[in-house]
Structures are given as C-alpha cells and as structure tokens.
Design a protein around this motif. Structure first.
Motif, mmCIF file in Angstrom:
data_model
loop_
_atom_site.group_PDB
_atom_site.id
_atom_site.type_symbol
_atom_site.label_atom_id
_atom_site.label_comp_id
_atom_site.label_asym_id
_atom_site.label_seq_id
_atom_site.Cartn_x
_atom_site.Cartn_y
_atom_site.Cartn_z
ATOM 1 N N PHE A 7 40.737 40.939 36.171
ATOM 2 C CA PHE A 7 41.989 40.208 36.415
ATOM 3 C C PHE A 7 43.031 41.108 37.071
ATOM 4 C CE2 PHE A 7 46.307 39.261 34.877
ATOM 5 C CZ PHE A 7 46.492 38.020 35.463
ATOM 6 N N LEU A 8 43.207 42.326 36.548
ATOM 7 C CA LEU A 8 44.209 43.232 37.116
ATOM 8 C C LEU A 8 43.875 43.599 38.555
ATOM 9 C CD1 LEU A 8 44.887 45.634 34.098
ATOM 10 C CD2 LEU A 8 46.286 43.707 34.879
ATOM 11 N N SER A 9 42.591 43.786 38.844
ATOM 12 C CA SER A 9 42.179 44.085 40.211
ATOM 13 C C SER A 9 42.452 42.898 41.131
ATOM 14 C CB SER A 9 40.688 44.430 40.235
ATOM 15 O OG SER A 9 40.253 44.680 41.549
ATOM 16 N N ALA A 10 42.116 41.692 40.657
ATOM 17 C CA ALA A 10 42.362 40.486 41.451
ATOM 18 C C ALA A 10 43.857 40.254 41.630
ATOM 19 C CB ALA A 10 41.724 39.276 40.770
ATOM 20 N N ALA B 131 44.931 34.959 40.705
ATOM 21 C CA ALA B 131 44.034 35.915 40.050
ATOM 22 C C ALA B 131 43.370 35.301 38.822
ATOM 23 C CB ALA B 131 44.804 37.175 39.667
ATOM 24 N N PHE B 132 44.130 34.537 38.046
ATOM 25 C CA PHE B 132 43.573 33.923 36.837
ATOM 26 C C PHE B 132 42.454 32.948 37.193
ATOM 27 C CE2 PHE B 132 43.422 30.736 33.448
ATOM 28 C CZ PHE B 132 43.334 31.550 32.325
ATOM 29 N N GLU B 133 42.677 32.117 38.195
ATOM 30 C CA GLU B 133 41.646 31.147 38.582
ATOM 31 C C GLU B 133 40.432 31.846 39.187
ATOM 32 O OE1 GLU B 133 41.210 26.780 40.690
ATOM 33 O OE2 GLU B 133 43.138 27.826 40.700
ATOM 34 N N GLU B 134 40.667 32.921 39.932
ATOM 35 C CA GLU B 134 39.552 33.662 40.527
ATOM 36 C C GLU B 134 38.645 34.257 39.448
ATOM 37 O OE1 GLU B 134 38.924 37.838 42.966
ATOM 38 O OE2 GLU B 134 40.673 36.608 43.447
ATOM 39 N N VAL B 135 39.240 34.778 38.371
ATOM 40 C CA VAL B 135 38.464 35.464 37.332
ATOM 41 C C VAL B 135 37.857 34.487 36.324
ATOM 42 C CG1 VAL B 135 38.661 37.074 35.383
ATOM 43 C CG2 VAL B 135 39.721 37.616 37.576
#
Length: 231
Positions: free
Chosen positions: A68-71, A23-27
C-alpha cells in the motif's frame, strides 16, 4: 526544530485523498468508500483503519502495508503536477521556515505521517524543502506512531560537535491535537497554530505551551521557539 507538514506548512489534502483511494483499490481490489481523519496520523495507521472501516477481504498485515505504501507513493508522484493548482502553502509558512533556518545552532526538519518520498514531493512542489534537513526527519514510512518518530529525531539529530538535542531543546510546530499529544510523549515542546480544525482550547488542553493564529509573523514564531527552549 520540528514541523508537522499537513495543515501546518501546506495543504494538499485533495491530492492526497485521491492518492489514498487509488492505492487502496490497487492493493485490495476494493474501493475506498470510508475515509478516516489524517490529522496526527501516519499513512500506516490510516491504512489499517481503512481496512477496518471498508469492506475488504484482504488481510491487513505488514506485507500488505508495504504494498500500500509503495502504491501510495507512486499514486502521489503521478499527481505531483496537480499540487500547485489543488494545494497551497499555509500563510507565512515559507517566511517562518526561512526565519528559523537563520537561528543559530538550529536543525530544522519535519515529522510527517507520509512516507519520506511523499512528504519530500509535497515540500518540493512548493519550494519548502530547501529550508529543511530532511535526512533526519521522521516519516510514516515505518509503522510507528508520531511520538516514536519524534523520539528518534531528537536522539539522532546531531548538532555542532555531535551534540544530541535534549527534550528541552526540541520544539514541534503543529496544528493538530494528536500531534501535540505525540510531542508531549516524544519529548518535544509543542507549539500550536490555528490552521487546522482544532480550537485553541483543545490544543492547550492537549499540552500546547503556546498557540499562534498562523505563521504570518516570523518574529512571533522565533519568539515561541526561544520561549520553548529557554529554561
């Protein structure tokens, strides 16, 4: 009756860490190189610390936090089938949940640093959700510390006849020092279990009224609840 989830009822740290990294890398577009302790922390708090400790140009504001929370929820749900193999229920957790669920005039729920969807997925994967009223739980879906989540539950979880539970009627079971401190601030009596990294001395110094080795003795759990709620 409030339960911390991670390392108190179950351990899904391996899956959760992978979901955090994805999630961190996606956002942010940057890899999550430096982690932070999850004990007593909400996912919201952890995200802002991730941004501070890792080399990212993304502004860690509320809009970014929501993404981030959604991802994170999506990343965790995609890994839900890994939980039985890579996670575990803590010894005695299910039997203790069942025992407390049978106590009269008791509402049983959780205080979790994870979002509602993620915490529910964790509990459901091991069949623990059926013992809990998750509709009145406190979750890391909002950017509040756990002490505020505890206060919100205590004030709004109505029992028989619309009764609102007072501080002396609220108990939090947890394995972490930050959660014990949050309980003291939030108006709950902390009872600790030695299933995390904290020692008995650290938990008692933080404010735990009782410390159990684990949850394998449901009678000891119920006795601790009775003592904590008896004037």
């Amino acid at each position: 009756m409030l339960w911390n989830v991670d390392l108190t009822l179950l351990d899904v740290g391996r899956v959760m860490r992978a979901a955090h990294a994805e999630a961190f890398e996606e956002v942010t577009g940057d890899p999550l190189v430096y982690l932070t302790s999850a004990e007593g922390r909400t996912d919201s708090e952890m995200f802002f610390e991730f941004c501070a400790r890792n080399d990212t140009d993304v502004e860690p504001d509320n809009a970014t936090l929501e993404r981030f929370l959604s991802a994170l929820e999506a990343a965790f749900v995609r890994r839900a089938d890994e939980l039985p193999a890579k996670g575990r229920v803590m010894p005695g957790a299910e039997a203790s949940l069942a025992a407390v669920a049978g106590m009269p005039d008791t509402v049983q729920t959780v205080v979790s640093g994870s979002t509602r969807a993620t915490a529910t997925a964790k509990l459901r994967a091991f069949g623990l959700d059926s013992y809990l009223d998750l509709s009145v739980g406190g979750f890391g879906s909002v950017n509040y510390p756990k002490s505020s989540l505890i206060q919100s539950i205590r004030l709004h979880a109505a029992g028989e006849g619309g009764h609102t539970y007072a501080e002396g009627e609220t108990v939090l079971f947890t394995s972490s020092v930050p959660d014990v401190r949050a309980a003291v601030i939030g108006g709950a009596t902390p009872v600790a279990v030695l299933t995390g990294s904290a020692t008995e001395g650290q938990l008692r110094e933080a404010g735990a009224t009782e410390v159990l080795e684990d949850l394998t003795d449901p009678r000891a759990v119920m006795t601790a609840v009775h003592r904590a709620t008896t004037p």
